[in-house]
Design a protein around this motif. Structure first.
Motif, PDB file in Angstrom:
ATOM      1  N   SER A   1     -13.573  -7.265  -5.460  1.00 42.41           N
ATOM      2  CA  SER A   1     -13.929  -5.924  -4.998  1.00 42.41           C
ATOM      3  C   SER A   1     -13.500  -4.866  -6.016  1.00 42.41           C
ATOM      4  O   SER A   1     -12.585  -5.085  -6.810  1.00 42.41           O
ATOM      5  N   THR A   2     -14.157  -3.729  -5.964  1.00 41.81           N
ATOM      6  CA  THR A   2     -13.851  -2.641  -6.887  1.00 41.81           C
ATOM      7  C   THR A   2     -12.499  -2.002  -6.569  1.00 41.81           C
ATOM      8  O   THR A   2     -11.702  -1.737  -7.472  1.00 41.81           O
ATOM      9  N   ASN A   3     -12.212  -1.747  -5.286  1.00 43.10           N
ATOM     10  CA  ASN A   3     -11.002  -1.025  -4.912  1.00 43.10           C
ATOM     11  C   ASN A   3      -9.887  -1.911  -4.374  1.00 43.10           C
ATOM     12  O   ASN A   3      -8.868  -1.409  -3.904  1.00 43.10           O
ATOM     13  N   GLY A   4     -10.063  -3.219  -4.416  1.00 45.79           N
ATOM     14  CA  GLY A   4      -8.988  -4.138  -4.084  1.00 45.79           C
ATOM     15  C   GLY A   4      -8.737  -4.364  -2.612  1.00 45.79           C
ATOM     16  O   GLY A   4      -9.267  -3.684  -1.742  1.00 45.79           O
ATOM     17  N   THR A   5      -7.888  -5.359  -2.372  1.00 42.14           N
ATOM     18  CA  THR A   5      -7.473  -5.747  -1.024  1.00 42.14           C
ATOM     19  C   THR A   5      -5.959  -5.890  -1.037  1.00 42.14           C
ATOM     20  O   THR A   5      -5.401  -6.541  -1.921  1.00 42.14           O
ATOM     21  N   ASP A   6      -5.307  -5.269  -0.071  1.00 44.50           N
ATOM     22  CA  ASP A   6      -3.850  -5.330   0.037  1.00 44.50           C
ATOM     23  C   ASP A   6      -3.460  -5.931   1.374  1.00 44.50           C
ATOM     24  O   ASP A   6      -4.109  -5.681   2.396  1.00 44.50           O
ATOM     25  N   VAL A   7      -2.380  -6.700   1.378  1.00 53.55           N
ATOM     26  CA  VAL A   7      -1.806  -7.239   2.607  1.00 53.55           C
ATOM     27  C   VAL A   7      -0.663  -6.323   3.002  1.00 53.55           C
ATOM     28  O   VAL A   7       0.212  -6.007   2.189  1.00 53.55           O
ATOM     29  N   ILE A   8      -0.678  -5.900   4.255  1.00 52.89           N
ATOM     30  CA  ILE A   8       0.323  -4.974   4.803  1.00 52.89           C
ATOM     31  C   ILE A   8       1.168  -5.756   5.815  1.00 52.89           C
ATOM     32  O   ILE A   8       0.621  -6.484   6.648  1.00 52.89           O
ATOM     33  N   ASP A   9       2.488  -5.601   5.762  1.00 53.85           N
ATOM     34  CA  ASP A   9       3.336  -6.341   6.706  1.00 53.85           C
ATOM     35  C   ASP A   9       3.350  -5.657   8.074  1.00 53.85           C
ATOM     36  O   ASP A   9       2.748  -4.599   8.281  1.00 53.85           O
ATOM     37  N   ALA A  10       4.048  -6.277   9.027  1.00 50.56           N
ATOM     38  CA  ALA A  10       4.081  -5.783  10.406  1.00 50.56           C
ATOM     39  C   ALA A  10       4.691  -4.388  10.517  1.00 50.56           C
ATOM     40  O   ALA A  10       4.406  -3.659  11.467  1.00 50.56           O
ATOM     41  N   ASP A  11       5.516  -3.976   9.546  1.00 52.51           N
ATOM     42  CA  ASP A  11       6.122  -2.644   9.557  1.00 52.51           C
ATOM     43  C   ASP A  11       5.223  -1.589   8.913  1.00 52.51           C
ATOM     44  O   ASP A  11       5.596  -0.416   8.849  1.00 52.51           O
ATOM     45  N   GLY A  12       4.079  -2.010   8.394  1.00 54.30           N
ATOM     46  CA  GLY A  12       3.159  -1.063   7.759  1.00 54.30           C
ATOM     47  C   GLY A  12       3.397  -0.861   6.279  1.00 54.30           C
ATOM     48  O   GLY A  12       2.818   0.033   5.667  1.00 54.30           O
ATOM     49  N   ASP A  13       4.264  -1.694   5.692  1.00 54.05           N
ATOM     50  CA  ASP A  13       4.574  -1.578   4.262  1.00 54.05           C
ATOM     51  C   ASP A  13       3.697  -2.527   3.448  1.00 54.05           C
ATOM     52  O   ASP A  13       3.345  -3.624   3.901  1.00 54.05           O
ATOM     53  N   LEU A  14       3.402  -2.108   2.222  1.00 51.47           N
ATOM     54  CA  LEU A  14       2.627  -2.949   1.320  1.00 51.47           C
ATOM     55  C   LEU A  14       3.416  -4.214   1.009  1.00 51.47           C
ATOM     56  O   LEU A  14       4.541  -4.163   0.545  1.00 51.47           O
ATOM     57  N   LEU A  15       2.816  -5.345   1.290  1.00 51.09           N
ATOM     58  CA  LEU A  15       3.451  -6.625   1.024  1.00 51.09           C
ATOM     59  C   LEU A  15       2.940  -7.226  -0.278  1.00 51.09           C
ATOM     60  O   LEU A  15       3.710  -7.752  -1.076  1.00 51.09           O
ATOM     61  N   LEU A  16       1.607  -7.102  -0.511  1.00 52.69           N
ATOM     62  CA  LEU A  16       1.016  -7.769  -1.653  1.00 52.69           C
ATOM     63  C   LEU A  16      -0.338  -7.171  -2.010  1.00 52.69           C
ATOM     64  O   LEU A  16      -1.144  -6.904  -1.119  1.00 52.69           O
ATOM     65  N   GLU A  17      -0.557  -6.936  -3.290  1.00 51.73           N
ATOM     66  CA  GLU A  17      -1.888  -6.578  -3.784  1.00 51.73           C
ATOM     67  C   GLU A  17      -2.571  -7.886  -4.151  1.00 51.73           C
ATOM     68  O   GLU A  17      -2.074  -8.623  -5.010  1.00 51.73           O
ATOM     69  N   CYS A  18      -3.675  -8.194  -3.503  1.00 56.62           N
ATOM     70  CA  CYS A  18      -4.344  -9.477  -3.714  1.00 56.62           C
ATOM     71  C   CYS A  18      -5.004  -9.556  -5.083  1.00 56.62           C
ATOM     72  O   CYS A  18      -5.669  -8.608  -5.518  1.00 56.62           O
ATOM     73  N   GLU A  19      -4.799 -10.676  -5.737  1.00 57.51           N
ATOM     74  CA  GLU A  19      -5.511 -10.972  -6.974  1.00 57.51           C
ATOM     75  C   GLU A  19      -6.913 -11.444  -6.592  1.00 57.51           C
ATOM     76  O   GLU A  19      -7.063 -12.174  -5.600  1.00 57.51           O
TER      77      GLU A  19
END
Length: 161
Positions: free
Chosen positions: A116-134
């Motif tokens: 994707s152009t703008n990426g996909t991020d995984v957010i944890d249960a607290d709403g914090d960024l956990l991981l930017e997906c490769e």
């Protein structure tokens, strides 16, 4: 002296080469303007529904199948064979046409960014960024987690919660 008679060649018929048919005109190109597609379109390509649901920004719930491809207007050619295609509304135009693959395996969700152009991020249960997906790397979404698809958040309804 007598000259030997010369054999006459039989007359060749006047044969003209057959005209080649004109090539068929290409059909006119269709320009699908995404603005014309206001409604969300879900195309289930098999009966592999799960109990999981994706909850969109506006509260719309989508039943997840084992394999799901999300985007502005996902293409079947970029999706696994039996994936459900889900077109999400995207007024901000941050989603790619074919943005991400979401797979359900029992009680675990997996996401794969599809270049994707703008990426996909995984957010944890607290709403914090956990991981930017490769791109093209399958990643587990933690229990209670959510996704940011190009900055556009979606959550999940856990069937066991």
């Amino acid at each position: 002296m007598f000259a030997a008679p010369v054999a006459q060649q039989p007359a060749q018929p006047n044969v003209q080469p057959e005209p080649r048919p004109e090539p068929a005109a290409a059909p006119p190109a269709v320009d699908f303007d995404d603005e014309e597609f206001e409604a969300t379109i879900v195309i289930p390509r098999s009966n592999t529904a799960t109990r999981w649901k994706l909850i969109d920004l506006d509260g719309t719930a989508y039943a997840l199948h084992v394999s799901n491809v999300f985007g502005r207007n996902p293409s079947p050619k970029d999706a696994p064979e039996k994936a459900q295609l889900v077109s999400l509304s995207d007024a901000e135009r941050v989603l790619s046409r074919t943005h991400a693959l979401l797979e359900v395996d029992g009680d675990t969700l997996y996401v794969t960014d599809l270049d994707s152009t703008n990426g996909t991020d995984v957010i944890d249960a607290d709403g914090d960024l956990l991981l930017e997906c490769e791109p093209r790397v399958r990643v587990a979404v933690p229990a209670g987690g959510s996704l940011s698809l190009g900055g556009r958040d979606v959550t999940f309804e856990d069937p066991d919660a």
